[in-house]
Design a protein around this motif. Structure first.
Motif, short mmCIF file in Angstrom:
data_model
loop_
_atom_site.label_atom_id
_atom_site.label_comp_id
_atom_site.label_asym_id
_atom_site.label_seq_id
_atom_site.Cartn_x
_atom_site.Cartn_y
_atom_site.Cartn_z
N UNK A 130 0.84 -1.20 0.00
CA UNK A 130 0.00 0.00 0.00
C UNK A 130 0.88 1.25 0.00
N UNK A 131 1.89 1.20 0.85
CA UNK A 131 2.86 2.29 0.90
C UNK A 131 3.39 2.61 -0.51
N UNK A 132 3.79 1.54 -1.18
CA UNK A 132 4.36 1.68 -2.52
C UNK A 132 3.31 2.26 -3.46
N UNK A 133 2.09 1.74 -3.35
CA UNK A 133 1.01 2.23 -4.21
C UNK A 133 0.79 3.73 -4.01
N UNK A 134 0.79 4.16 -2.77
CA UNK A 134 0.56 5.58 -2.48
C UNK A 134 1.63 6.43 -3.16
N UNK A 135 2.87 5.98 -3.08
CA UNK A 135 3.94 6.79 -3.65
C UNK A 135 4.00 6.70 -5.17
N UNK A 136 3.38 5.68 -5.73
CA UNK A 136 3.45 5.51 -7.19
C UNK A 136 2.21 6.02 -7.91
N UNK A 137 1.13 6.22 -7.18
CA UNK A 137 -0.10 6.71 -7.81
C UNK A 137 -0.22 8.21 -7.55
N UNK A 138 -0.12 9.02 -8.59
CA UNK A 138 -0.06 10.48 -8.41
C UNK A 138 -1.17 11.02 -7.51
N UNK A 139 -2.40 10.63 -7.77
CA UNK A 139 -3.49 11.21 -6.99
C UNK A 139 -3.40 10.79 -5.53
N UNK A 140 -2.90 9.60 -5.27
CA UNK A 140 -2.75 9.17 -3.87
C UNK A 140 -1.60 9.89 -3.19
#
Lengths: 219, 219
Positions: A130-140
């Motif tokens: 999830x951490x990774x997703x947050x940093x890789x998804x611009x809107x997140x």
DNA sequence: GCCTAGGATGGCAGTTACTGTCATTCTGGA
DNA sequence: TCCAGAATGACAGTAACTGCCATCCTAGGC
């Protein structure tokens, strides 16, 4: 509109709904919220945040789209909503520190709220993806940084209260508390970066310690 | 898809479109982009960001909604797009500093790109209201913080190049460059806060100087 | 002055995130 | 058993986008 207000007022004043009932509803609400968030996070890490629609999430938990939006004000909130609760914990942690402690040290302790959250045994499995997703998804990422900004606002207010209570208030236009807090949160994000870059090996706590050791208040 | 690629390749290889023509198109594109942004900003400060639709903007410049989206990938970009150009300027400013200068000093100089932008005579009138709007509109604040994060990524990469070129490279897992940069950008935001809080009196440059004086690298 | 290549534009249909509203259902306590 | 009030679902509507295609405009070659 006027009618609604009057009705609401009447209901509230009569206090027809008991305290117990209110608590129960509140608890079930939180439970449903968690259930949605967990199901959604599975989908998010599996298919990606943007490729997952609210309808997908609603179907996964057997609800209507409309009801999902009754629990989360936006799709991002499904991922980032938990940070709203963290703010109160951070303020509590800050208040628990001795009033004469160095600000930088207190700020480091405030982050224990986050590190302990990340190292909770139950959620450890999802923390890194999830951490990774947050940093890789611009809107997140954008939403996350905004949450951090809110945390900073709260922390700055608390720091100013603390200084005033200690008899050494900051001047109204003194940027010190805000700059220190912003620098500390900057270190936090830097620590998250290096933690992720290292493949989430080593402890996140250490990463925060190392980042915050490289910067500090002046004089 | 394959057909498209082949055609594109052919066109490019044949070089049918002259260099001059390309330049001209590019210049007019930028001009139109500016025109849209200026008209939109007027509407934004007048009615608020969220209350202004893309259709409103399109009508104001006499275009179709579809064409507005050919110049800006999103509504936020109309306000925040200019920061994409700033990144290159910041890197150039950083490269222009002596390689052995203290990192904190170099970072301060990098921000001159922003302060000079804010103090340009032509745009001074709109700088403060737009600034305020960005900080008061959640989605804009989020987008802005994300842009700052991108700038930081670029700056960190440049700092690491510089250290390596100077023969004193950072270790791969050393959080120092990222933490320093993040702290500096934190000070920048803190300065913007206090500048806005003071009603945008005094110079923004001074606000940045004061914020960055309260924090710094450690030994 | 005409022709042509290729970008610029407009219009339209479609997707998705989100919101307001209303009728219905569920639930805990009197 | 009944009732207040919360929870839900269904539906319509808005606004931000996106893809597609037909048309238009413009600069350079002839």
């Amino acid at each position: 509109m006027a009618v609604t207000v009057i009705l609401d007022g009447a209901c509230y004043c009569l206090g027809i709904m008991s305290e117990k009932q209110r608590d129960l509803r509140e608890r079930t609400r939180r439970a449903v919220r968690n259930e949605i968030a967990e199901a959604a996070n599975e989908l998010f890490v599996e298919r990606g945040f943007e490729a997952t629609t609210i309808d997908d999430i609603a179907a996964a938990v057997g609800m209507s789209q409309r009801s999902v939006f009754r629990y989360f004000s936006s799709k991002e909130e499904v991922v980032l909503g938990k940070f709203d609760l963290v703010v109160d914990d951070m303020l509590a942690a800050l208040r628990a520190r001795p009033a004469d402690e160095a600000v930088w040290t207190s700020l480091r302790r405030v982050f224990d709220v986050l590190t302990s959250l990340a190292e909770m045994p139950g959620s450890v499995r999802m923390v890194e993806p999830i951490h990774r997703m947050v940093f890789e998804t611009p809107v997140l990422l954008a939403g996350y940084l905004q949450k951090l900004q809110h945390m900073q606002d709260a922390v700055v207010a608390e720091l100013m209260d603390r200084a005033e209570a200690a008899g050494t208030p900051y001047a109204a236009d003194d940027p010190t508390p805000r700059a220190l807090t912003a620098a500390a949160f900057g270190c936090l994000v830097a620590a998250q970066h290096s933690w992720l870059a290292s493949g989430a090996q080593g402890s996140f706590t250490d990463a925060v310690d190392r980042a915050m050791a490289t910067v500090g208040p002046r004089a």
